[in-house]
Design a protein around this motif. Structure first.
Motif, PDB file in Angstrom:
ATOM      1  N   ASN A 100      -1.863 -16.305   5.786  1.00 25.82           N
ATOM      2  CA  ASN A 100      -2.088 -15.733   4.525  1.00 25.82           C
ATOM      3  C   ASN A 100      -3.432 -15.596   3.884  1.00 25.82           C
ATOM      4  OD1 ASN A 100      -3.089 -18.302   3.714  1.00 25.82           O
ATOM      5  ND2 ASN A 100      -0.926 -18.975   3.050  1.00 25.82           N
ATOM      6  N   LEU A 101      -4.476 -15.982   4.730  1.00 31.55           N
ATOM      7  CA  LEU A 101      -5.633 -15.597   4.345  1.00 31.55           C
ATOM      8  C   LEU A 101      -5.886 -13.996   4.158  1.00 31.55           C
ATOM      9  CD1 LEU A 101      -8.752 -16.221   3.596  1.00 31.55           C
ATOM     10  CD2 LEU A 101      -9.185 -16.133   6.110  1.00 31.55           C
ATOM     11  N   PHE A 102      -5.236 -13.246   5.190  1.00 29.95           N
ATOM     12  CA  PHE A 102      -5.398 -11.816   5.385  1.00 29.95           C
ATOM     13  C   PHE A 102      -4.329 -11.056   4.732  1.00 29.95           C
ATOM     14  CE2 PHE A 102      -7.139 -13.945   8.801  1.00 29.95           C
ATOM     15  CZ  PHE A 102      -8.716 -13.474   9.085  1.00 29.95           C
ATOM     16  N   VAL A 103      -3.362 -11.487   4.317  1.00 32.52           N
ATOM     17  CA  VAL A 103      -1.914 -10.641   4.515  1.00 32.52           C
ATOM     18  C   VAL A 103      -1.488 -10.365   2.776  1.00 32.52           C
ATOM     19  CG1 VAL A 103       0.655 -10.178   4.862  1.00 32.52           C
ATOM     20  CG2 VAL A 103      -0.795 -11.303   6.424  1.00 32.52           C
ATOM     21  N   SER A 104      -1.569  -9.171   2.589  1.00 34.97           N
ATOM     22  CA  SER A 104      -0.808  -8.830   1.291  1.00 34.97           C
ATOM     23  C   SER A 104      -0.045  -7.435   1.565  1.00 34.97           C
ATOM     24  CB  SER A 104      -1.952  -8.460   0.148  1.00 34.97           C
ATOM     25  OG  SER A 104      -2.619  -6.903   0.385  1.00 34.97           O
ATOM     26  N   THR A 105       0.861  -7.091   0.741  1.00 37.21           N
ATOM     27  CA  THR A 105       1.741  -5.925   0.797  1.00 37.21           C
ATOM     28  C   THR A 105       0.832  -4.638   0.864  1.00 37.21           C
ATOM     29  OG1 THR A 105       3.680  -6.964  -0.423  1.00 37.21           O
ATOM     30  CG2 THR A 105       3.544  -4.522  -0.043  1.00 37.21           C
ATOM     31  N   ARG A 106      -0.175  -4.554  -0.075  1.00 41.13           N
ATOM     32  CA  ARG A 106      -1.230  -3.509  -0.316  1.00 41.13           C
ATOM     33  C   ARG A 106      -1.839  -3.311   1.214  1.00 41.13           C
ATOM     34  NH1 ARG A 106      -6.140  -2.816  -4.253  1.00 41.13           N
ATOM     35  NH2 ARG A 106      -6.827  -4.156  -2.858  1.00 41.13           N
ATOM     36  N   PHE A 107      -2.041  -4.340   1.762  1.00 38.98           N
ATOM     37  CA  PHE A 107      -2.820  -4.351   3.049  1.00 38.98           C
ATOM     38  C   PHE A 107      -2.021  -3.698   4.153  1.00 38.98           C
ATOM     39  CE2 PHE A 107      -4.208  -6.635   7.069  1.00 38.98           C
ATOM     40  CZ  PHE A 107      -5.277  -5.827   7.481  1.00 38.98           C
ATOM     41  N   VAL A 108      -0.844  -4.530   4.401  1.00 43.46           N
ATOM     42  CA  VAL A 108       0.153  -3.959   5.289  1.00 43.46           C
ATOM     43  C   VAL A 108       0.260  -2.625   5.294  1.00 43.46           C
ATOM     44  CG1 VAL A 108       2.348  -4.496   6.169  1.00 43.46           C
ATOM     45  CG2 VAL A 108       1.028  -6.217   5.564  1.00 43.46           C
ATOM     46  N   GLN A 109       0.562  -2.178   4.219  1.00 44.71           N
ATOM     47  CA  GLN A 109       1.038  -0.511   3.874  1.00 44.71           C
ATOM     48  C   GLN A 109      -0.210   0.255   4.457  1.00 44.71           C
ATOM     49  OE1 GLN A 109       1.985  -0.702  -0.193  1.00 44.71           O
ATOM     50  NE2 GLN A 109       4.058  -0.335   0.249  1.00 44.71           N
ATOM     51  N   TYR A 110      -1.304  -0.012   4.040  1.00 41.51           N
ATOM     52  CA  TYR A 110      -2.683   0.541   4.501  1.00 41.51           C
ATOM     53  C   TYR A 110      -2.787   0.437   5.927  1.00 41.51           C
ATOM     54  CZ  TYR A 110      -7.478   2.178   5.070  1.00 41.51           C
ATOM     55  OH  TYR A 110      -8.503   2.992   5.411  1.00 41.51           O
ATOM     56  N   ALA A 111      -2.726  -0.771   6.612  1.00 40.48           N
ATOM     57  CA  ALA A 111      -2.801  -1.054   7.960  1.00 40.48           C
ATOM     58  C   ALA A 111      -1.801   0.181   8.863  1.00 40.48           C
ATOM     59  CB  ALA A 111      -2.537  -2.538   8.497  1.00 40.48           C
TER      60      ALA A 111
END
Length: 163
Positions: A100-111
Motif C-alpha cells: 500500500n505504499l505504492f498503490v492507488s486507483t489513479r496509479f493503477v490506471q496510469y500503469a
C-alpha cells in the motif's frame, strides 16, 4: 518493488533513517526483485527536493511538465524501475505486486496505459470505491460472513477493487 536500506552508520549526507525497517539507518535504495534476486535498483537522496535519483514524475501522477518533480515520486519510481528491465516478449508485459505504499486507483490506471499490470493492497485514501469502504466500516459488527468477498469495478471499468 520496495525500499531497501543498505546499512551504513558512518558520516554521509545521503544517510536515511527509516525506523520501521529491519536495518533502520543507511543508504536508501529502491529496488525491483524476483524470487529473492535484485533485478534493478535506484539510489535515493534524502530531502524534500530530492528522492529517487533520475526519476521524473509524469503529469498523470501529479508532476510538473518542465521540472518532472513534485507529484508522487514513490509511484513514479515503480515505472522508472520497470522501464529499466529487459523488454518483455512481444504481446506480453510486466505484472507487478505492490504494497500500500505504492498503490492507488489513479496509479493503477496510469500503469495500465504504460503496459504494466498492478496487483496490490491499497490504503483507504487511495481512491477505493466508496461502497467498499462503507462495507469495511460496517463490518466492525462482523456482518460479513467469514470468507465472503465483495468486488467492484471502477466506473470506467479499468480497475477492479476487492474488499
Amino acid at each position: 518493488m520496495d525500499e531497501i536500506i543498505v546499512r551504513f552508520e558512518g558520516r554521509s549526507k545521503e544517510i536515511t533513517t527509516v525506523p520501521n525497517k529491519p536495518i533502520p539507518i543507511g543508504y536508501k535504495v529502491w529496488g525491483a526483485a524476483q524470487r529473492g534476486f535484485l533485478l534493478v535498483w535506484n539510489w535515493h537522496i534524502p530531502g524534500q527536493r530530492n528522492g529517487p535519483v533520475g526519476v521524473r514524475t509524469s503529469r498523470e501522477l501529479g508532476g510538473i511538465i518542465k521540472a518532472g518533480n513534485s507529484g508522487n515520486k514513490i509511484q513514479a519510481v515503480v515505472l522508472h524501475l520497470i522501464k529499466r528491465l529487459p523488454k518483455p516478449p512481444e504481446g506480453s508485459g510486466y505484472h507487478v505486486y505492490l504494497d500500500n505504499l505504492f498503490v492507488s486507483t489513479r496509479f493503477v490506471q496510469y500503469a495500465r496505459t504504460q503496459g504494466v499490470a498492478i496487483t496490490g493492497t491499497c490504503r483507504t485514501t487511495g481512491g477505493v470505491i466508496k461502497e467498499l469502504l462503507d462495507l469495511q466500516k460496517s463490518d466492525k459488527k462482523d456482518i460479513i460472513p467469514w470468507g465472503e468477498t465483495y468486488s467492484r469495478y471502477t466506473p470506467n471499468g479499468e480497475v477492479y477493487h476487492v474488499g
